[in-house]
Enzyme design. Sequence first.
Site, PDB file in Angstrom:
ATOM      1  N   ARG A 261       0.933  -1.136   0.066  1.00 62.69           N
ATOM      2  CA  ARG A 261       0.064   0.081  -0.053  1.00 62.69           C
ATOM      3  C   ARG A 261       0.773   1.069   0.006  1.00 62.69           C
ATOM      4  NH1 ARG A 261      -4.704  -1.839   4.099  1.00 62.69           N
ATOM      5  NH2 ARG A 261      -5.108  -3.743   3.315  1.00 62.69           N
ATOM      6  N   ARG A 276       2.474   1.075  10.065  1.00 64.63           N
ATOM      7  CA  ARG A 276       2.064   1.470   8.995  1.00 64.63           C
ATOM      8  C   ARG A 276       3.185   1.435   8.027  1.00 64.63           C
ATOM      9  NH1 ARG A 276      -2.957   3.751   7.989  1.00 64.63           N
ATOM     10  NH2 ARG A 276      -2.858   4.116  10.269  1.00 64.63           N
ATOM     11  N   GLU A 348      -5.916  -1.284  15.708  1.00 59.01           N
ATOM     12  CA  GLU A 348      -6.468  -2.300  14.668  1.00 59.01           C
ATOM     13  C   GLU A 348      -5.616  -3.383  14.233  1.00 59.01           C
ATOM     14  OE1 GLU A 348      -7.732  -0.501  10.975  1.00 59.01           O
ATOM     15  OE2 GLU A 348      -7.933  -2.280  10.049  1.00 59.01           O
ATOM     16  N   SER A 351      -9.956  -6.650  10.655  1.00 58.53           N
ATOM     17  CA  SER A 351     -11.158  -5.953   9.902  1.00 58.53           C
ATOM     18  C   SER A 351     -11.890  -6.706   9.196  1.00 58.53           C
ATOM     19  CB  SER A 351     -10.706  -4.858   9.241  1.00 58.53           C
ATOM     20  OG  SER A 351     -11.717  -3.884   8.917  1.00 58.53           O
ATOM     21  N   ARG A 388       1.681  -6.494  12.590  1.00 55.96           N
ATOM     22  CA  ARG A 388       1.048  -5.857  14.074  1.00 55.96           C
ATOM     23  C   ARG A 388       0.716  -6.909  14.960  1.00 55.96           C
ATOM     24  NH1 ARG A 388      -3.429  -1.513  11.836  1.00 55.96           N
ATOM     25  NH2 ARG A 388      -2.043  -0.103  10.498  1.00 55.96           N
TER      26      ARG A 388
END
Length: 416
Positions: A261, A276, A348, A351, A388
């Site tokens: 990303r 991130r 987070e 999801s 994460r």
Amino acid sequence: MIDLKLLQKDFDAMSAKLSRKKVDTSLIADLKKKNEELKKAKTEFETLQAMQNSMSREFGIYKKEGRDVSELKEKVDANKINIAAALEMQRERQEELETLAMSIPNMPDDNVPDGADENDNIEIKKVLAPREFTFTPKEHWELAEQNGWIDFERGVKLATSRFSVSFGMGAKLERALINFMLNFNSKRGFEEVSVPVIVNRNALKGTGQLPKFEDDLYKIDSQELFLIPTAEVPVTNLFADEILEESQLPIKMTAYTPCFRKEAGAAGRDTRGMIRQHQFHKVELVAITTPQTSDKVFDEMLACASDILTALELPHRLVTLCTGDLGFSAARTVDIEVWLPGQNTYREISSVSNTRDFQARRAKIRYKDGDKNSMVHTLNGSSLAVGRTLVAIMENFQNEDGTITIPKVLEPYLGI
RNA sequence: GGAUCUUUGGCAGAGUUGGUCGAAUGCACCGGUCUUGAAAACCGGCGAGGGUUAUACCUCCCAGAGUUCGAAUCUCUGAGGGUCCA
């Protein structure tokens, strides 16, 4: 894509739902208008085409009977010009409609709470109580460097910012986590698949990343190909353009892939550490179901992700996303947030989303529903983001001297 | 990289002197007859999208462009697959 037939039939209900997701009503009205215009243009074109077809058939008969065709040819030639114009008109309308329709997000479920952003999300429950520390817990980047697990500088040297390199036990743990998660998901009935991490434009349109979010994707310049931002893209599109038998459903799959990303618009956020990154590992769950079973499968997926964290002894909580925080394709999303003692907050880590028939309509994934073909429901969820999870392990299992205890369930995967 | 062949409905597979072909046939599938039940046999149905109350009608034979009154069938370009050469 939203259902244009439904839009035509029940404009008010639809625009009410979409306005909860901050879609301007005028946009929806415009969409409806464009749809009607397209219909009109289509009818016009088809009428002319029908004329042309029947004249051509006549032409064949005339020839066979040796009759004179010159008069017929004149008529047919004249009609051809009209057809060309009508076709052009239809194409324009089609394109206008598609551009607009493809950029309108999914409708939220009725029971999704209203809200502006993540602050309005609603906690469902907490699982496992955060551990009491007798010292001040460190943040993961400090621990990662101290233990020699992750090297942030060398990642930058090799690529650019937001890339990192894992060494030794850090690298081993990533591998262990991937295997652990895949096995866990398999036991829950999700079939493991291994898919391309490079996909074409069409696949990304199918799941909703394109046309709207091209800026977030890494594109291979010379070709119309992109690095996947999530395994959801290739796995969901596995069945694009297919008509499945109802007996095949639900199809439940799990896949490990690296994800890529650009994180456009995330400047300044989470610049330290590996929360991130531009490239990260993720194990994904994807399900293709009938509309009747999608909620049940949603719960299964959520339970699966949550149970992995529980097995890893990581405290976490489940949060229902409000309309403002809901993604483009999702009708409903529950996030799982893991406790990070170093940051003293939940972040987070998973999801889980039900897109209902939104992706199915885009990707044309249908199933035999009695004697007609209906859209399936597609769902996706992370189980889990590997980096994460590693962060969470470091922060939650840290000792006062900075060493890190390895969660017991991972030992078999590390050859310990 | 060069040469050559190939790409048809869920699958297999006809259809290449262009015309009533959305497409033979087989398998699979669905319904029926028969049977205590099943199998077999026989009869019927059976691609997708749009459109219609339902018809009609339109589109789709890998994708795009072209030739033609008319293309699954001819031409060009591209993509996928096979074989041979390098």
